[in-house]
Scaffold this motif. Structure first.
Motif, PDB file in Angstrom:
ATOM      1  N   MET A  16     -90.668 -30.567 -47.196  1.00  0.00           N
ATOM      2  CA  MET A  16     -91.334 -31.723 -46.584  1.00  0.00           C
ATOM      3  C   MET A  16     -92.837 -31.493 -46.523  1.00  0.00           C
ATOM      4  N   VAL A  17     -93.584 -32.488 -46.952  1.00  0.00           N
ATOM      5  CA  VAL A  17     -95.040 -32.419 -46.888  1.00  0.00           C
ATOM      6  C   VAL A  17     -95.525 -33.024 -45.574  1.00  0.00           C
ATOM      7  N   LEU A  18     -94.879 -34.098 -45.125  1.00  0.00           N
ATOM      8  CA  LEU A  18     -95.230 -34.762 -43.871  1.00  0.00           C
ATOM      9  C   LEU A  18     -94.010 -34.830 -42.968  1.00  0.00           C
ATOM     10  N   GLY A  19     -94.243 -34.676 -41.682  1.00  0.00           N
ATOM     11  CA  GLY A  19     -93.164 -34.826 -40.712  1.00  0.00           C
ATOM     12  C   GLY A  19     -92.509 -33.517 -40.337  1.00  0.00           C
ATOM     13  N   LEU A  20     -91.287 -33.621 -39.859  1.00  0.00           N
ATOM     14  CA  LEU A  20     -90.528 -32.471 -39.371  1.00  0.00           C
ATOM     15  C   LEU A  20     -90.223 -31.505 -40.514  1.00  0.00           C
ATOM     16  N   THR A  21     -90.593 -30.240 -40.341  1.00  0.00           N
ATOM     17  CA  THR A  21     -90.318 -29.227 -41.364  1.00  0.00           C
ATOM     18  C   THR A  21     -89.208 -28.270 -40.941  1.00  0.00           C
ATOM     19  N   GLU A  22     -89.029 -28.103 -39.628  1.00  0.00           N
ATOM     20  CA  GLU A  22     -87.999 -27.199 -39.120  1.00  0.00           C
ATOM     21  C   GLU A  22     -87.731 -27.531 -37.661  1.00  0.00           C
ATOM     22  N   ALA A  23     -86.473 -27.429 -37.241  1.00  0.00           N
ATOM     23  CA  ALA A  23     -86.115 -27.640 -35.843  1.00  0.00           C
ATOM     24  C   ALA A  23     -84.867 -26.835 -35.530  1.00  0.00           C
ATOM     25  N   LYS A  52     -86.934 -26.382 -30.300  1.00  0.00           N
ATOM     26  CA  LYS A  52     -88.145 -25.851 -30.929  1.00  0.00           C
ATOM     27  C   LYS A  52     -88.284 -26.546 -32.270  1.00  0.00           C
ATOM     28  N   SER A  53     -89.505 -26.972 -32.607  1.00  0.00           N
ATOM     29  CA  SER A  53     -89.683 -27.627 -33.901  1.00  0.00           C
ATOM     30  C   SER A  53     -91.086 -27.389 -34.455  1.00  0.00           C
ATOM     31  N   ASP A  54     -91.193 -27.552 -35.768  1.00  0.00           N
ATOM     32  CA  ASP A  54     -92.469 -27.470 -36.487  1.00  0.00           C
ATOM     33  C   ASP A  54     -92.618 -28.746 -37.292  1.00  0.00           C
ATOM     34  N   GLN A  55     -93.845 -29.249 -37.362  1.00  0.00           N
ATOM     35  CA  GLN A  55     -94.100 -30.424 -38.174  1.00  0.00           C
ATOM     36  C   GLN A  55     -95.471 -30.334 -38.817  1.00  0.00           C
ATOM     37  N   SER A  56     -95.650 -31.088 -39.867  1.00  0.00           N
ATOM     38  CA  SER A  56     -96.938 -31.108 -40.558  1.00  0.00           C
ATOM     39  C   SER A  56     -97.347 -32.550 -40.799  1.00  0.00           C
ATOM     40  N   GLY A  57     -98.652 -32.744 -40.959  1.00  0.00           N
ATOM     41  CA  GLY A  57     -99.153 -34.093 -41.174  1.00  0.00           C
ATOM     42  C   GLY A  57    -100.509 -34.083 -41.844  1.00  0.00           C
ATOM     43  N   ARG A  58    -101.032 -35.263 -42.048  1.00  0.00           N
ATOM     44  CA  ARG A  58    -102.352 -35.440 -42.650  1.00  0.00           C
ATOM     45  C   ARG A  58    -103.052 -36.584 -41.932  1.00  0.00           C
ATOM     46  N   GLU A  59    -104.353 -36.450 -41.787  1.00  0.00           N
ATOM     47  CA  GLU A  59    -105.145 -37.522 -41.179  1.00  0.00           C
ATOM     48  C   GLU A  59    -105.418 -38.593 -42.227  1.00  0.00           C
ATOM     49  N   TRP A  60    -105.474 -39.835 -41.774  1.00  0.00           N
ATOM     50  CA  TRP A  60    -105.743 -40.932 -42.694  1.00  0.00           C
ATOM     51  C   TRP A  60    -107.226 -41.008 -43.049  1.00  0.00           C
ATOM     52  N   ILE A  61    -108.085 -40.698 -42.086  1.00  0.00           N
ATOM     53  CA  ILE A  61    -109.534 -40.745 -42.324  1.00  0.00           C
ATOM     54  C   ILE A  61    -109.981 -39.341 -42.709  1.00  0.00           C
ATOM     55  N   VAL A  62    -110.516 -39.211 -43.884  1.00  0.00           N
ATOM     56  CA  VAL A  62    -110.906 -37.896 -44.398  1.00  0.00           C
ATOM     57  C   VAL A  62    -112.404 -37.711 -44.232  1.00  0.00           C
ATOM     58  N   THR A  63    -112.767 -36.614 -43.573  1.00  0.00           N
ATOM     59  CA  THR A  63    -114.165 -36.250 -43.431  1.00  0.00           C
ATOM     60  C   THR A  63    -114.530 -35.357 -44.612  1.00  0.00           C
ATOM     61  N   SER A  73     -96.442 -27.031 -33.621  1.00  0.00           N
ATOM     62  CA  SER A  73     -95.150 -26.508 -33.186  1.00  0.00           C
ATOM     63  C   SER A  73     -94.953 -26.903 -31.735  1.00  0.00           C
ATOM     64  N   ASP A  74     -93.720 -27.124 -31.347  1.00  0.00           N
ATOM     65  CA  ASP A  74     -93.458 -27.383 -29.934  1.00  0.00           C
ATOM     66  C   ASP A  74     -92.217 -26.629 -29.485  1.00  0.00           C
ATOM     67  N   ASP A  75     -92.157 -26.406 -28.187  1.00  0.00           N
ATOM     68  CA  ASP A  75     -91.072 -25.671 -27.554  1.00  0.00           C
ATOM     69  C   ASP A  75     -90.780 -26.390 -26.245  1.00  0.00           C
ATOM     70  N   ASN A  76     -89.617 -27.036 -26.141  1.00  0.00           N
ATOM     71  CA  ASN A  76     -89.296 -27.884 -24.992  1.00  0.00           C
ATOM     72  C   ASN A  76     -88.001 -27.448 -24.317  1.00  0.00           C
ATOM     73  N   THR A  77     -87.974 -27.609 -23.001  1.00  0.00           N
ATOM     74  CA  THR A  77     -86.783 -27.333 -22.216  1.00  0.00           C
ATOM     75  C   THR A  77     -86.549 -28.485 -21.250  1.00  0.00           C
ATOM     76  N   THR A  78     -85.321 -28.973 -21.203  1.00  0.00           N
ATOM     77  CA  THR A  78     -84.945 -30.010 -20.244  1.00  0.00           C
ATOM     78  C   THR A  78     -83.721 -29.535 -19.481  1.00  0.00           C
ATOM     79  N   GLN A  79     -83.777 -29.676 -18.155  1.00  0.00           N
ATOM     80  CA  GLN A  79     -82.647 -29.336 -17.297  1.00  0.00           C
ATOM     81  C   GLN A  79     -82.284 -30.574 -16.494  1.00  0.00           C
ATOM     82  N   THR A  80     -80.999 -30.934 -16.507  1.00  0.00           N
ATOM     83  CA  THR A  80     -80.542 -32.150 -15.840  1.00  0.00           C
ATOM     84  C   THR A  80     -79.340 -31.828 -14.967  1.00  0.00           C
TER      85      THR A  80
END
Length: 181
Positions: A16-23, A52-63, A73-80
């Motif tokens: 994957m070039v854009l979006g979720l690459t691993e979870a 836990k997940s990794d994602q990649s992206g690109r900006e639309w406006i290029v400098t 990358s993110d790491d989330n925990t939810t307890q209910t």
């Protein structure tokens, strides 16, 4: 009765070039239901969810001379915790129920090469009551009330001197719903 639900997943999107690459993540939910008699029962449960997940992206406006690719990358925990009570107040005529749910979320987002960002948190408290009154064999009146209290702390919506934010205040929301059918 006792119950136990276990879920585990591992997703890999290496091309994957854009979006979720691993979870990857898992959920554990033990539950307990007790029937006191033919009219009253109650259920309690606890859910622990880790993602836990990794994602990649690109900006639309290029400098010019700056790469427009990014990764996060993110790491989330939810307890209910949830509790419910079901009562057949008048057999074959009136059923009543009540629910209480409390959910606590915390998460961390990381960007390669960035400073340590604050933790994201949110809390949700829900209280609900419902009733079903059987008018005839094929006709019932349903009514209920639900209250939700939601609070979050999101660094992207807060005025931090070191972070360019959206300038939106953190969410604090109360919702009341009454329904009749």
């Amino acid at each position: 009765s006792l119950g136990l639900n276990l879920d585990y997943y591992k997703d890999d999107y290496e091309n994957m070039v854009l979006g979720l690459t691993e979870a990857s993540g898992f959920t554990v939910t033990p539950s307990l239901t007790h029937t006191f008699n033919d009219k009253v029962s109650t259920t309690a449960y606890f859910t622990y969810d880790r993602l836990k997940s990794d994602q990649s992206g690109r900006e639309w406006i290029v400098t010019p001379a700056v790469s427009n690719a990014w990764a996060a990358s993110d790491d989330n925990t939810t307890q209910t915790v949830g509790l419910s009570l079901n009562w057949k107040a008048v057999v074959k005529k009136l059923d009543l129920s009540a629910d209480l749910v409390y959910s606590d979320f915390s998460g961390k987002i990381r960007y390669p090469g960035s400073s340590n960002l604050p933790e994201l948190t949110s809390r949700l408290t829900v209280i609900g009551i419902n009733g079903v009154y059987q008018l005839k064999d094929n006709l019932a009146l349903r009514a209920g009330y639900r209250y939700e209290n939601y609070r979050e702390s999101d660094w992207a919506n807060t005025d931090l001197a070191t972070v360019a934010t959206l300038g939106v205040t953190p969410e604090k929301q109360e919702t009341h719903v009454v329904f009749l059918s």
